[in-house]
Structures are given as structure tokens and as C-alpha cells.
Design an enzyme around this catalytic site. Sequence first.
Site, PDB file in Angstrom:
ATOM      1  CD  GLU A   1      -1.956  -2.349   1.310  1.00 38.38           C
ATOM      2  OE1 GLU A   1      -0.897  -2.635   1.895  1.00 38.38           O
ATOM      3  OE2 GLU A   1      -2.811  -3.208   1.012  1.00 38.38           O
TER       4      GLU A   1
ATOM      5  CG  HIS B   1     -10.936  -6.397   6.023  1.00 38.26           C
ATOM      6  ND1 HIS B   1      -9.776  -6.677   6.685  1.00 38.26           N
ATOM      7  CD2 HIS B   1     -10.728  -6.743   4.731  1.00 38.26           C
ATOM      8  CE1 HIS B   1      -8.892  -7.188   5.821  1.00 38.26           C
ATOM      9  NE2 HIS B   1      -9.437  -7.230   4.625  1.00 38.26           N
TER      10      HIS B   1
END
Lengths: 325, 322
Positions: free
Chosen positions: A60, A129
Site C-alpha cells: 500500500e 476491514h
Amino acid sequence: MKMSIREAINQTLHQEMERDERVIVLGEDVASDQGGVYGITDGLPAKFGLHRVIDTPITESAIVGAAGGAALTGLRPVAELMFVDFLGVCLDQILNQIAKFRYMFGGQARTPVVIRTMIGAGTGTGPQHSQILYPLLAAIPGIKVVTPANAADAKGLLTTAIRDDDPVIFCEHKALYMDECEVPEGEYLLPFGQARTAVEGSDITIVGMSRTAVIAEEAASALSQQGVNAEVLDLRTLSPLDEGAVLESLAKTGRVVVVDEANPYCSMASEIAGLVVERGFDLLDAPVKRVTSPHTPVPATPCLEAEYVPNVERVIAAVQETLDY
Amino acid sequence: MSPEKLADAYRLMKTIREFEERMRSEYQQGKLPGFIHIYRNQEAIAVAACLDMTNEDYIASTHRGHGHCIAKGCEIEAMLLELACKEDGLCNGKGGSMHIADMSKGMLGANAIVGGGPPIAAGAALTAKTLGNGAISMAFIGDGASDQGTVAESLNLAVVLQLPMIFMYENNRYAEFTKSPKPDGRIAERAGAFGMPAEVIDGSDFFAMYDACQRAITRGREGGGPTAIEAVCNRYYGHFEGDAQAYRDQDELAQERAVSDPIPRFLADPRAAALTPEKVAEIDAAIMAEIDRGFDVTYAAADPTPDKLYTDVYIQYEGRLR
């Protein structure tokens, strides 16, 4: 044409990549046959090639950082941060790099980057999440934070985001992807910093954003059965924020409930409450009320998760309390 | 190397040296704000790296970035105005030493976050690859930064996407106040393990550095993907100006300082023979005059006006957010 948010985002990416060859898409699984976890990038690799639809490793910091660097040097990247929770591994590139370029370089730099990311609870994906995190992003000076609540807005705001010369974080609520509505054909742009009056009313203002705008609308519909005319304001973008729309609605109703899926401390609900008290105190007939998630992580357990997120019942209760004050 | 290029190489190395020595002296008198990090004895690295780059090639720099700026072609006066945080500086005074940038020269910024630059340089390399314009992108990385995850992620991405990128490690053997426990060459070994050519070069040897950079730049321009160079060098002064380096063995430091100065070594090299003492003296005089002029202009220059606090934020905030 009626379509889902998922389809509207996919269609917008197709249209913008078609229109401007400097637009590229990069991220994890974006060039896979399925078009990523929810098929958002479906069909892009076949149409635009793997040099513009770039599958990356699970990395990321490099995805977001390279998107920033590519934007700084002439491309218009749309990077995908699969879940907003992954902000935890790439925050430096947003907070210290991309967010500062124009200011710290004295206006020389242009950074037309969009970071698309999935937010929110409701699918049982648990603490890492399911977070909202947009208040964290909106707290960074200059970062534009966009939170569409329906397919038409998703199209209009994403088109604007891609054409914007500044960094935009485009937050897609995973529980809304399949929600359908009428979406304008062809080119469609919506300005940032302009809230949408989802329901007109005169008794109380309910402010929402992303999924809570949908919940607020459902609550308003139920309240109308009881003779309460609630006005629902969907903020659409959190930064810039349409402060005027909130205050105008308050002037009409005198009462405000803010519904925000974020944790309450330093939330958008707090920011709106602060705004109303600071700028609209004389207009208030009752204290502003916040409906948020609790100040806890998001539980994976479906029964606890259902307790966690704001729902229609809690909004109605807050409205009643505010009206009864 | 042509006489013109030799003269350029010397001029740039010597400019960095004199520019920073003057900076130090002014800083010690309290005339410059913030932190400054001096590049002395590492000059050959920046100059060899940037000598054959154009304004269309990119570099991402570090907190120790003045040398990179000068090597990449930034104007001395505009740099000084920025380092003194004046209105007419390269970044209108809002960046200062650790965030100085010059987009017109492909200089994508010094960086006060150790390891912050490589992902950005990878993005610039991605632009070059996507547009197919033959440009290359270089990240300067210290030995301290070599341990950051962002560097590893960038190495990997550069290999996976075959980016026209150069990882220019400057191993001055000290990460802030701490001596590197890694033997020389370990950094290149790591970079090589990601699947790119990686060389260890004496960073005080301009000609060796130049040859290595030529190989890396050519590889990048021709679509051969990324390269890593570990330039082994010595950090002459402390981590930042004012750091007395009490943590260093003073005998070792004196010894390293004596052998690692790239400028006399460059001049003594037979390959620099075309650069006559007269030419050197002429260049030196011009450098000193330019620096003097730069400081004169800088000290007469205006500070940014208070309204500049609000300009160049991506969002124009009004009202209560001001």
C-alpha cells in the site's frame, strides 16, 4: 438509466479512461478477471491494456506513494486502497507527502490523484476491514474527502474527482455497492462542497453522509407516517464541507440530529455539532444530537455488529428526543 | 569526458561545497531558521548522478538535499531564498531546507521523512514508463533509510513493473547518531536480492560514480528496468548542523575526512587533466561571487506576508477554519 453504485463507478472509470489517456488505475487485483473484490474495475484491462490498468503487489505505501509521484509528474492516477483500514500501512504517503505537496512546494506542484477506498461495517468483516476512518482523513488540511450515498452521486463525484487537480479520497461504502437508482447518461459532474437535500422538511434536520444518509432517509420516511416532517441533508463531501447548507436547514427547522457511522470521538458528527453550536447557536431550539457508532472497534460477530452501526430505530429515537426537548 | 563536462562536474561539486560551508557559518550566527543537514564529502555522488540528466528526468531527495538540488540545476539564489524561508524562495519560503523542491528541474523535493521519497520516485518512473518518453527517475536513499519498509516496497514495485528507476544509496555509515551495523555492500546485496543489478561504488571517486550512473541511466532509458547503486562515503559533519558527533571515534573521523574528500581526488585524476589550474581558479571565483550575491539578495529579501499562511492549501478554507 437505473444502475448500482458498483456499476456507476465502473462506468465512470471507463468513461474517464476513454476521455483522458493520462488516467491510469493501479492497485491490488484491479486487473484480475473479476475486476477486484467487487468487480469495480471489470472490463478495464481488456479495453485499456495492462499498461494503464496496473496490478500491483500487496504494497500500500508503494501504491499510494507511486500514485502521488505519478500525479506530480503528469499522470492522473486512480489508486485503489482496497479497504480504508489499510490506511494504517500507508498513512505517511498521504499525511506527510501528498497532502503537503502544493503548500510546501509553494504552489509549484499539481497532484491530481484519486484514492478510491472501501469503508464501513455491515458485512461481518470485523475490526480491520470495517472501519469508517473518514474523520481521520478530513482532519488533514487540504485532503478532499468524498462520500457518495447513491449511484448518481457516485458517478458525478467520481468524475469530478478524476478531473480535479488535487488529491481526492473517494470513500465507497461496501454495504451500498448494490443500491440502485437513476443515473444520468453521458458526462455528469457534481461539484465538491455542495450537500444534497435528500428529503425536504421543516420540523428537524437530519444530517448524514455515505450510508448514514440512506439510513436518515429511511428514518425520515418512517417519521412522516407519524406526522414529523424531517429534512435530510446528505453532505456528499466531508472536506470541503457545505457548512452553509447545514446552517440554512437549521434556520428552517431549529433542530439537528447528525448520523455518522464513525466512532464518536473527533467524528464528523462532532464537527457538525461544533459548527452548529459555533455558528447557529441562536437558531437552536434543542441541543444538537449525535447518533454514531460506539467508541469501540467494529466487532466481527453479526449480532454485535448490528448493534454497532447507527440504524433507523436509533435515528427515530434521537429525533423524538430532540423534538420533545 | 569533454572539457566542458569536466568543468561542469567540478563547478557543481565545488558549488555545493562552498554553498554549504557558507550556510554553516551563517547558520551558526543564527541567521537561518530550522534544521540544516550538510552534505560535505558526498558531493561526487549527486553530481555524478545528475550530470547527464535533463529537466525531464526526476529525482526525489532526502533531508540532506542541498547537494542534490544544486546538482539537478536549481538556481543558487532561489535556493538560498528558500533556505532562508523568504517569499521569493523556490517554495515561497514554506518548504525550507527539508522540503525544498523545484518542479521545473524535475527535483521532486527534499524529504523530512526518512524513506519518504522512494515511493514518489517510483511514481515518477511510472509516469516515464507509461508515457514512454525515455525519462528516468532516481531516489536518493541514506543507509538509515535503507531499513525503511517504503524502500523495500519501492524496490519490489520497481522490479515488478520494470520501472526506469535508480536507487541511489548514499551509505555514509551513520544513521543520525548511530553507526551502521551493516558492512559496506550489504545494502546493494539487499537491493540486488529483489532482482535488479546492484553495484557498490566508492562514493568519493567521481569517475567511478559517473561510470556506474551512466550504466544505470542507459539501462533505465532503454527499458532495462531499475538499478541500485550503493555509494560508500563519509559524513563529514554531524547528522544536522550543531551535532558535534561526540559519538564518533575522533581519530577515525579525522582519518575518514582526509581520505574521502572527492574534490582534490577529482582534480588529481589524470582524466581531469584538461581542467587547468587557471580554469579552476576562474570557476572558483565565479562560484564565490554567485554565493555572495545570493546571500546579499537573500538578506535584503522580504518575508512572506501573513496572508500566505492560507495560500496553496488544496482547499480554500473560509470562516471558522481559518
